[in-house]
Design a protein around this motif. Sequence first.
Motif, PDB file in Angstrom:
ATOM      1  N   LYS A   1     -10.626 -91.708  77.343  1.00  0.00           N
ATOM      2  CA  LYS A   1      -9.840 -90.503  77.650  1.00  0.00           C
ATOM      3  C   LYS A   1     -10.729 -89.321  78.050  1.00  0.00           C
ATOM      4  O   LYS A   1     -10.222 -88.259  78.420  1.00  0.00           O
ATOM      5  CB  LYS A   1      -9.013 -90.102  76.425  1.00  0.00           C
ATOM      6  N   GLY A   2     -12.051 -89.510  77.928  1.00  0.00           N
ATOM      7  CA  GLY A   2     -12.985 -88.416  78.213  1.00  0.00           C
ATOM      8  C   GLY A   2     -14.147 -88.494  77.244  1.00  0.00           C
ATOM      9  O   GLY A   2     -13.929 -88.631  76.033  1.00  0.00           O
ATOM     10  N   ASN A   3     -15.364 -88.383  77.758  1.00  0.00           N
ATOM     11  CA  ASN A   3     -16.568 -88.541  76.929  1.00  0.00           C
ATOM     12  C   ASN A   3     -16.845 -87.314  76.060  1.00  0.00           C
ATOM     13  O   ASN A   3     -16.360 -86.221  76.341  1.00  0.00           O
ATOM     14  CB  ASN A   3     -17.775 -88.792  77.831  1.00  0.00           C
ATOM     15  N   ILE A   4     -17.651 -87.549  75.026  1.00  0.00           N
ATOM     16  CA  ILE A   4     -18.160 -86.456  74.189  1.00  0.00           C
ATOM     17  C   ILE A   4     -19.650 -86.287  74.500  1.00  0.00           C
ATOM     18  O   ILE A   4     -20.400 -87.266  74.493  1.00  0.00           O
ATOM     19  CB  ILE A   4     -18.008 -86.790  72.682  1.00  0.00           C
ATOM     20  N   PHE A   5     -20.051 -85.080  74.781  1.00  0.00           N
ATOM     21  CA  PHE A   5     -21.443 -84.764  75.095  1.00  0.00           C
ATOM     22  C   PHE A   5     -22.028 -83.958  73.940  1.00  0.00           C
ATOM     23  O   PHE A   5     -21.634 -82.811  73.718  1.00  0.00           O
ATOM     24  CB  PHE A   5     -21.531 -83.927  76.379  1.00  0.00           C
TER      25      PHE A   5
ATOM     26  N   CYS B   1     -21.772 -79.295  83.994  1.00  0.00           N
ATOM     27  CA  CYS B   1     -21.069 -79.653  85.231  1.00  0.00           C
ATOM     28  C   CYS B   1     -22.093 -79.699  86.354  1.00  0.00           C
ATOM     29  O   CYS B   1     -22.956 -78.828  86.435  1.00  0.00           O
ATOM     30  CB  CYS B   1     -20.024 -78.616  85.630  1.00  0.00           C
TER      31      CYS B   1
ATOM     32  N   ARG C   1     -19.132 -77.792  91.473  1.00  0.00           N
ATOM     33  CA  ARG C   1     -19.502 -76.745  90.518  1.00  0.00           C
ATOM     34  C   ARG C   1     -20.715 -77.135  89.676  1.00  0.00           C
ATOM     35  O   ARG C   1     -20.786 -78.254  89.175  1.00  0.00           O
ATOM     36  CB  ARG C   1     -18.298 -76.478  89.605  1.00  0.00           C
TER      37      ARG C   1
ATOM     38  N   LEU D   1     -22.806 -75.895  86.279  1.00  0.00           N
ATOM     39  CA  LEU D   1     -22.663 -75.003  85.127  1.00  0.00           C
ATOM     40  C   LEU D   1     -23.679 -75.355  84.047  1.00  0.00           C
ATOM     41  O   LEU D   1     -23.800 -76.514  83.632  1.00  0.00           O
ATOM     42  CB  LEU D   1     -21.246 -75.086  84.552  1.00  0.00           C
TER      43      LEU D   1
ATOM     44  N   PHE E   1     -19.560 -80.844  73.700  1.00  0.00           N
ATOM     45  CA  PHE E   1     -18.612 -80.730  74.809  1.00  0.00           C
ATOM     46  C   PHE E   1     -17.720 -81.968  74.850  1.00  0.00           C
ATOM     47  O   PHE E   1     -18.197 -83.076  74.648  1.00  0.00           O
ATOM     48  CB  PHE E   1     -19.375 -80.574  76.131  1.00  0.00           C
ATOM     49  N   SER E   2     -16.429 -81.755  75.091  1.00  0.00           N
ATOM     50  CA  SER E   2     -15.467 -82.866  75.146  1.00  0.00           C
ATOM     51  C   SER E   2     -14.750 -82.872  76.484  1.00  0.00           C
ATOM     52  O   SER E   2     -14.122 -81.879  76.851  1.00  0.00           O
ATOM     53  CB  SER E   2     -14.369 -82.714  74.085  1.00  0.00           C
ATOM     54  N   GLU E   3     -14.816 -83.987  77.155  1.00  0.00           N
ATOM     55  CA  GLU E   3     -14.012 -84.193  78.360  1.00  0.00           C
ATOM     56  C   GLU E   3     -12.614 -84.643  77.969  1.00  0.00           C
ATOM     57  O   GLU E   3     -12.449 -85.379  76.986  1.00  0.00           O
ATOM     58  CB  GLU E   3     -14.617 -85.335  79.185  1.00  0.00           C
ATOM     59  N   ILE E   4     -11.641 -84.241  78.761  1.00  0.00           N
ATOM     60  CA  ILE E   4     -10.308 -84.826  78.611  1.00  0.00           C
ATOM     61  C   ILE E   4      -9.766 -85.083  80.021  1.00  0.00           C
ATOM     62  O   ILE E   4      -9.625 -84.159  80.828  1.00  0.00           O
ATOM     63  CB  ILE E   4      -9.363 -83.970  77.728  1.00  0.00           C
ATOM     64  N   ARG E   5      -9.543 -86.358  80.311  1.00  0.00           N
ATOM     65  CA  ARG E   5      -9.140 -86.727  81.675  1.00  0.00           C
ATOM     66  C   ARG E   5      -7.731 -86.241  81.969  1.00  0.00           C
ATOM     67  O   ARG E   5      -6.938 -85.967  81.066  1.00  0.00           O
ATOM     68  CB  ARG E   5      -9.241 -88.247  81.839  1.00  0.00           C
TER      69      ARG E   5
ATOM     70  N   GLU F   1      -4.358 -87.239  80.278  1.00  0.00           N
ATOM     71  CA  GLU F   1      -4.641 -87.913  79.006  1.00  0.00           C
ATOM     72  C   GLU F   1      -4.470 -86.933  77.845  1.00  0.00           C
ATOM     73  O   GLU F   1      -4.621 -85.718  78.012  1.00  0.00           O
ATOM     74  CB  GLU F   1      -6.062 -88.483  78.999  1.00  0.00           C
ATOM     75  N   VAL F   2      -4.172 -87.505  76.679  1.00  0.00           N
ATOM     76  CA  VAL F   2      -3.929 -86.697  75.476  1.00  0.00           C
ATOM     77  C   VAL F   2      -4.854 -87.157  74.355  1.00  0.00           C
ATOM     78  O   VAL F   2      -4.996 -88.364  74.129  1.00  0.00           O
ATOM     79  CB  VAL F   2      -2.460 -86.842  75.008  1.00  0.00           C
ATOM     80  N   LYS F   3      -5.493 -86.219  73.682  1.00  0.00           N
ATOM     81  CA  LYS F   3      -6.133 -86.509  72.399  1.00  0.00           C
ATOM     82  C   LYS F   3      -5.348 -85.729  71.346  1.00  0.00           C
ATOM     83  O   LYS F   3      -5.330 -84.496  71.369  1.00  0.00           O
ATOM     84  CB  LYS F   3      -7.616 -86.108  72.410  1.00  0.00           C
TER      85      LYS F   3
ATOM     86  N   THR G   1     -13.620 -73.178  73.896  1.00  0.00           N
ATOM     87  CA  THR G   1     -13.204 -72.605  75.176  1.00  0.00           C
ATOM     88  C   THR G   1     -13.232 -73.720  76.225  1.00  0.00           C
ATOM     89  O   THR G   1     -13.769 -74.796  75.964  1.00  0.00           O
ATOM     90  CB  THR G   1     -14.088 -71.407  75.576  1.00  0.00           C
TER      91      THR G   1
ATOM     92  N   VAL H   1     -14.548 -74.798  79.874  1.00  0.00           N
ATOM     93  CA  VAL H   1     -15.562 -74.396  80.851  1.00  0.00           C
ATOM     94  C   VAL H   1     -15.389 -75.061  82.214  1.00  0.00           C
ATOM     95  O   VAL H   1     -15.937 -74.588  83.204  1.00  0.00           O
ATOM     96  CB  VAL H   1     -17.002 -74.603  80.306  1.00  0.00           C
ATOM     97  N   CYS H   2     -14.666 -76.170  82.273  1.00  0.00           N
ATOM     98  CA  CYS H   2     -14.324 -76.802  83.556  1.00  0.00           C
ATOM     99  C   CYS H   2     -12.858 -77.186  83.513  1.00  0.00           C
ATOM    100  O   CYS H   2     -12.379 -77.693  82.494  1.00  0.00           O
ATOM    101  CB  CYS H   2     -15.099 -78.094  83.793  1.00  0.00           C
TER     102      CYS H   2
ATOM    103  N   ASN I   1     -11.080 -71.634  83.182  1.00  0.00           N
ATOM    104  CA  ASN I   1     -12.241 -70.746  83.329  1.00  0.00           C
ATOM    105  C   ASN I   1     -12.003 -69.667  84.373  1.00  0.00           C
ATOM    106  O   ASN I   1     -12.931 -69.140  84.977  1.00  0.00           O
ATOM    107  CB  ASN I   1     -13.537 -71.545  83.587  1.00  0.00           C
TER     108      ASN I   1
ATOM    109  N   ARG J   1     -12.326 -82.414  86.824  1.00  0.00           N
ATOM    110  CA  ARG J   1     -12.910 -82.560  85.482  1.00  0.00           C
ATOM    111  C   ARG J   1     -12.435 -81.463  84.529  1.00  0.00           C
ATOM    112  O   ARG J   1     -12.425 -80.292  84.890  1.00  0.00           O
ATOM    113  CB  ARG J   1     -14.437 -82.505  85.616  1.00  0.00           C
TER     114      ARG J   1
ATOM    115  N   LEU K   1     -13.299 -79.875  80.764  1.00  0.00           N
ATOM    116  CA  LEU K   1     -14.350 -79.910  79.741  1.00  0.00           C
ATOM    117  C   LEU K   1     -14.183 -78.748  78.767  1.00  0.00           C
ATOM    118  O   LEU K   1     -14.075 -77.587  79.175  1.00  0.00           O
ATOM    119  CB  LEU K   1     -15.740 -79.857  80.388  1.00  0.00           C
TER     120      LEU K   1
ATOM    121  N   ALA L   1     -15.810 -76.716  75.472  1.00  0.00           N
ATOM    122  CA  ALA L   1     -16.996 -76.436  74.653  1.00  0.00           C
ATOM    123  C   ALA L   1     -16.507 -76.074  73.259  1.00  0.00           C
ATOM    124  O   ALA L   1     -15.663 -75.180  73.114  1.00  0.00           O
ATOM    125  CB  ALA L   1     -17.788 -75.275  75.242  1.00  0.00           C
TER     126      ALA L   1
END
Lengths: 141, 141
Positions: A15-19, A62, A107, A109, B37-41, B44-46, B59, B61-62, B83, B107, B109, B111
Amino acid sequence: MSYKTQKLNIKSNLKGNIFKFIDISSSFYSEFGEIYFSEIRYKEVKAWKKHLRFTTNLTVVCGKVRFILYGGRGEFHEEILDNGDNYKLLQISPGQFYGFQGMDSERNLIASMINHPHDDQESVVLEHKNFNFNWGDVDWT
Amino acid sequence: MSYKTQKLNIKSNLKGNIFKFIDISSSFYSEFGEIYFSEIRYKEVKAWKKHLRFTTNLTVVCGKVRFILYGGRGEFHEEILDNGDNYKLLQISPGQFYGFQGMDSERNLIASMINHPHDDQESVVLEHKNFNFNWGDVDWT
């Protein structure tokens, strides 16, 4: 040179990676002052800057960013960061001159964590021309 | 509800903007534990999650992310962060159930800064179906 890098961990998730970036157990962590985000547009350059007292821990969240670190005596080091294979932390110590350039046509960032809150009086900024570095000499593929 | 928001400052710059997030002088700041940092496609739902002891300052950021905060007795609150015009800080207190959904087809993202390092034992996760909320009911324009 007064900088170091460390590979950072990406936790894959459909569903989306964690960084991961930084926590208090990291050897790169000293103190928290502020975190902020800086955009850098494609091919644009922000250079040169050095902090007098602050240590910066940064990563690219990004796009892709090219960092150039001045080593003295006309010597330059390059570090390219992105949020894929080059997802890493770059720690820049006080006194280290650096600049950066946006490498992604979408973008770019940067996330920056500094060990004190922002202070305009605390950094030294020089124009591009002060160091003999050709920012145009880059492979854009 | 155990959350609050604050509009964040964007410093315009032709080469790329600066997005302020949080510093030690902010009333939202208590202690630094970790930032990640967490992506969410897209779409998609978390959900749903609550922290038992941690306060999260986050916040976007993308892209654009929709946060849903559970208010008890079948009540839900929505906060949309991006953002641009909706660049803001969302602080979620311990005990507050929340979920989020990616709203940008590119994307998305987040933070997140937490006041202790990550700890798997510290949060409670429930499946979607535990709360009667229809994540599909969203205007994608």
